[in-house]
Every structure is written in C-alpha cells, then in structure tokens.
Scaffold this active site. Structure first.
Site, mmCIF file in Angstrom:
data_model
loop_
_atom_site.group_PDB
_atom_site.id
_atom_site.type_symbol
_atom_site.label_atom_id
_atom_site.label_comp_id
_atom_site.label_asym_id
_atom_site.label_seq_id
_atom_site.Cartn_x
_atom_site.Cartn_y
_atom_site.Cartn_z
ATOM 1 C CG ASP A 348 0.243 0.506 -9.471
ATOM 2 O OD1 ASP A 348 0.187 -0.721 -9.236
ATOM 3 O OD2 ASP A 348 -0.764 1.206 -9.650
ATOM 4 C CD GLU A 349 -1.937 4.379 -7.371
ATOM 5 O OE1 GLU A 349 -2.284 5.565 -7.542
ATOM 6 O OE2 GLU A 349 -2.750 3.420 -7.437
#
Length: 590
Positions: A348-349
């Site tokens: 993620d991210e």
C-alpha cells in the site's frame, strides 16, 4: 476467585428487562420471544428456551467430557481453560432474577458432553465453526455440545461459559442453540511498528478475540518506524531497526503468540509491508532503501511531492538486485515462523516522490522511458512467487491495483492465489474487486479504523485548530454503532457477496500502545464481531443496534470481569434505570 467488577454493589439488584435474545429457530415451537437471564455475545443465530423456564445449578463436581486426539491437542487446552473460567468466574448479570418467575431444577447439571466429528481439521480460512448446544430440562444431568471441528467446539464452549452466572453457578436449562458464523474471516489488525506492544498485550488481545468469537489476528509487525521482528536470516534488521533491545519479538515470542492463537481458535496472519513503509530497513541495508531518514514533506513542496504519507520515510528500491536477496530471506523466515496459509505482503501507499528521489530510479524513468507502475510491477513479479512457493495465499492492500498513480496490472494477480484487503471508498472498492473475481477482506477506514478521531500526531499542524475533526485525517471517532451498522456486502450481487471473506477492524498505532489498547479496541471490536457472526439485523431485516445496546453494555462489564479493560458505552445510571437512556423519537436536524 474472579468477580464481576460491580458484583458486590447494590446495582445488581436492578432489573434490565431489555436483555432479550430474540433470534430463534422458526422450526422450533418454543421459539417465542423469551428473556434469558444471561447474555450471549455475539448473539447466536438460533436460540430457544422451552417453557417452563427453568434454572439449574452446576454440580460442585461439574466436568467436561471431551474426546482427545494426538493430532489436535488444542481442544484439551480449551476444555481446561473453560473449566477454570467457569469454576472461578462469578459474573452476576445486570438482571434481577428474583423478579422473574423461573423454576428451579432439583437436579444439578453434572457435565457437558462434547462430541467433534473431525478432530484433525486444521485452523484455516473456511473451516467449519458451527456447533449445537443442548442443555436439557429437569431430570437430565448432562448438557451436550456437538461440533464439526475442534474450532466449532471452542465457539460452543465460549457460549456455554456465557450462559453460566452467579455465585452458585446457575445455568438455564431447556435451552437449544444452533450456531454458525456468517463470515469466515472475523479479524483485528494491530500495528506493532509505530509503537511497540509487549507480548502479554498481544496475548490478552487474542484472549479477548476468542471471547468474541473472532478468529484472525492480523499482525502488522513492521513499518517505516521500526522493525521489531528478529529473523534468523536477517538479524541486522531488528538489531538496527527496532526501537531497542526490549522492543523486539524473538522467534520464541512469535511461537508463543502463534501457539496461543491456536489454543484460542485464532489464526495469526503476519504482515511485513513492502515495498513502501520500509524505512526501518535502512539501518541494516541503506543501499536498498530510497529516501530513508528524510523529512517526509519538504518545505515548499506540494503534497504531490511528499516523500511519505506521514513522517517515517523509506521505500525498497525494486531496481537494486540486493533488494530481492533481502526480501527473499525475510519472506522465507516469516513463512517458516507462521504456519498460517495467508501471508500479507502489504503493497500500500507507494509514494512517487520517494522513488523519484533516487538516482537509479530517476535514470530508469528518464533514459528508459519507464514508469513507477512498471517498477512496482517488477517488485511484485519477483516477490509474489516467493510467497506462493511456500504454499501461501498472498494478501495485499487494494492500493496495488486500485491506487490512482502507482499500481500493477491486475492480470499479475491470480484470483486463486490472491486476496485483497480494502480500506478506501467503503463498499465501492469492495464492489470493484469482487466484480473482478477477487476475494476480499473489508477494512474500510470510514467504519473500521479504531485509531480515528483522536486528532493527529503531527506537531505544528494548524488543522488541529481549524478542522472539525481536530486534525484527524480519518475522523470522526468510529462509534460502536458505526462499526456495528456497516453492511460490508452492500451493493454486491450474490456472486460478489460470496467473494467477501469477512472483515477486520484495525488499530494503527501512531497514538496507541499497550496503555490504551483495551479501551481503544473494546467493545467496538465486539460490535464488528457480532455483525460478522450473526449479522446486524433482526429476523425482519431491520438493523438491531438499538436492541444490541443493552446486550453490549452487559457484555462490556463481563469482559472487564475477565480482565479486558473495555471502555464503557453508557453511564452506570443507564444500567440502574433501564430504558431511560433510550430515545423514543429519531433525531432530526433542525
């Protein structure tokens, strides 16, 4: 002797007539609305109490008669644990049994006979957790618990323990329960990187999860802030990435947590987030980490050029050959430490600015006309096979295929070997993923992030002065009602609903540690537990949060008596004045 925290107070002379269990089997003639003197949480899918309503006591020599199996000793551990609990707990429910016309059985209940069809069934996703519990009336001296597996038997033991109350260890007889969960994945995520949690905190959390029939502890072990996990093949990561010697998890610690999880019917799913969120790796391997130890949002730069989503920078460099040697060792070690078939790889991210700050990536982008998405896809293509080589199902955050800027072609992920976890856009992202054929775990921040609503941890942040949420990016606070009412399959077709494995509430630990753990999590996680077990609606399809209030209130006090410091959901006055804290009209904005 363990006593209820208010058991010696006169408040237990108060009647709480709203403690009703209204879910019944339509095929049972006795299944009319009947008030039980005790509360079961999560509410069973089917329960009936036959007339005349009768109470028995447990014999002083009460025992469990259970099968034993060399292939699965976890049932024996659970039986011993619940025998100790029932022998020592003296919970007195908030219900005045002296005002209710109960009959008293002259025959004490001598035993609970336990039968299990498959003693060897492993604790994996989809295992049968159903059970039936029968406590016959009057002359019978034995109750019966039947389950398909050891794990279903554990759920039934928990239910039986909640049916027992009082100093004389009373129990309703003439009770029939048939129970099974709606969703096979009922989890809690704990971040142990941003702040460290001692092993005892983790074990207490797993115990609380088992009391609520939750079955997945998602251990977000590492992040950019610290690397507290000691790995045999990569000892330098914890040695240089943990906050200190006393803030590490040894191989023995992990084994203790995993074993404790099995004994309580809770799977332990590890997550080592990569390729972003890896700044803590830089102490041991600075050459494979981009933008490590830099200020996360350089002065004068737009938000799009930040180096991380929050303070704590650093991402693995997928173009550096050594990256895959280190990541391979990490995956291999973790796969051997955690028998659980799910392996969470994060993903993620990924922050564009961090990779763009690296000269080798700059060269790839400019000279080879490459993209950051190609770089991420390279990383996934080289690390996903390592995960699946251990016969693991890879779990990733939704960002890896749904992020607006850096993402991977979905064709890289086989639905057979991949599960996605959602955290953005509520049911919309769940719809996108299930429609594409993927299995999904729901953790929508709008409903399930338990850290939200406590402000922000940034210093010198003007949002705290002007923002109605006090600077919290995901505020406001997620009340237990918000958690309870979330319909995780809203808007899905029947086929798509079948791809939703379940849900997890999450505690990210920027502003949490062991000192606040219990109150931050409970009883809100219990609200999700019931919604995932038997649903959040009554037999007419109406949401039952109003009816659940008194039951959750009662359950919260029992959890406190069991050593889980859950926060209160109402003033004690409400318990002493049943119904007076309700509203008879909906609130309408004026």
């Amino acid at each position: 002797m363990t006593s209820h925290p208010i058991a010696t107070s006169h408040v237990f002379s108060t009647i709480l007539t709203a403690l009703l269990l209204l879910i019944h089997s339509s095929a049972t003639a006795t299944a009319t609305a009947t008030a039980l003197p005790v509360n079961v949480w999560p509410k069973p899918t089917s329960i009936s109490w036959s007339s005349p309503y009768t109470i028995a006591t447990l014999s002083p020599t009460f025992q469990f008669d259970s099968p034993s199996s060399p292939s699965n000793h976890y049932l024996s551990a659970a039986v011993a644990r619940y025998h100790r609990l029932i022998s020592s707990e003296r919970h007195r429910p908030i219900y005045d049994t002296t005002t209710t016309n109960f009959s008293t059985s002259p025959t004490p209940l001598q035993s609970l006979s336990i039968s299990v069809v498959d003693l060897a069934a492993p604790l994996i996703h989809g295992v049968d957790e159903s059970y039936t519990l029968s406590i016959p009336n009057y002359s019978a001296t034995a109750a019966n618990l039947s389950a398909a597996t050891v794990w279903g038997a554990m759920r039934g033991l928990e239910t039986f323990s909640q049916l027992v109350w009082g100093g004389r260890r009373r129990v309703p007889v003439g009770v029939e329960i048939r129970d099974a969960p709606l969703f096979g994945h009922r989890g809690f995520l704990l971040d142990t990187s941003r702040n460290f949690y001692p092993v005892e905190d983790i074990l207490r959390t797993i115990k609380a999860m088992s009391h609520n029939k939750m079955n997945v502890f998602h251990w977000h072990i590492t992040d950019s802030h610290s690397f507290p996990l000691e790995l045999p093949s990569e000892p330098g990561l914890a040695a240089k990435g943990a906050y200190g010697r006393g803030m590490r998890y040894s191989v023995a610690d992990v084994g203790r947590v995993v074993q404790y999880g099995y004994e309580h019917g809770v799977r332990v799913v590890p997550e080592v987030d990569t390729p972003a969120h890896t700044g803590s790796w830089a102490g041991a391997y600075p050459d494979i980490i981009t933008c490590a130890d830099k200020f996360w949002w350089p002065a004068g730069s737009p938000w799009a050029d930040r180096l991380a989503a929050e303070p704590g920078t650093g991402q693995l460099n997928p173009l550096h050959p050594k990256t895959y040697q280190v990541v391979g060792n990490v995956i291999n070690d973790i796969a051997s430490m955690f028998p659980e078939p799910f392996f969470h790889g994060g993903a993620d991210e990924v922050t564009p600015g961090c990779w763009k700050a690296d000269p080798s990536i700059q060269s790839f982008l400019s000279q080879q006309n490459g993209t950051l998405s190609q770089i991420l896809e390279t990383f996934i293509n080289k690390t996903l096979p390592i995960i699946t080589s251990h016969n693991k199902t890879a779990v990733y955050w939704e960002d890896v295929i749904l992020a607006p800027d850096v993402k991977v072609n979905p064709a890289v992920f086989s639905p057979e070997h991949t599960v996605f976890q959602t955290w953005n856009n509520g049911p919309n992202n769940t719809k996108l993923l299930t429609a594409a054929g993927y299995r999904v775990i729901v953790s929508s921040w709008e409903f399930y992030y338990l850290d939200c609503g406590h402000g922000d941890f940034l210093g010198n942040d003007s949002h705290s002065d002007v923002d109605s949420n006090g600077g919290s990016w995901c505020g406001p606070y997620k009340t237990w009602q918000k958690v309870y009412n979330y319909d995780i399959t809203h808007g899905l077709s029947e086929v798509e609903k079948g791809r939703v494995l379940g849900a997890e509430v999450a505690l990210w630990s920027e502003q949490a540690d062991g000192a606040v753990l219990d109150a931050r999590v409970w009883p809100r996680a219990a609200a999700m537990a019931e919604a995932m077990w038997s649903g959040n609606r009554d037999e007419k399809g109406v949401k039952r949060y109003a009816e659940a209030t008194d039951r959750l209130n009662e359950w919260r006090y029992r959890m406190v008596g069991r050593g889980i410091m859950a926060e209160p959901i109402q003033p004690l006055w409400c318990l002493r004045n049943p119904g007076m804290c309700n509203t008879v009209k909906p609130f309408v904005a004026q």
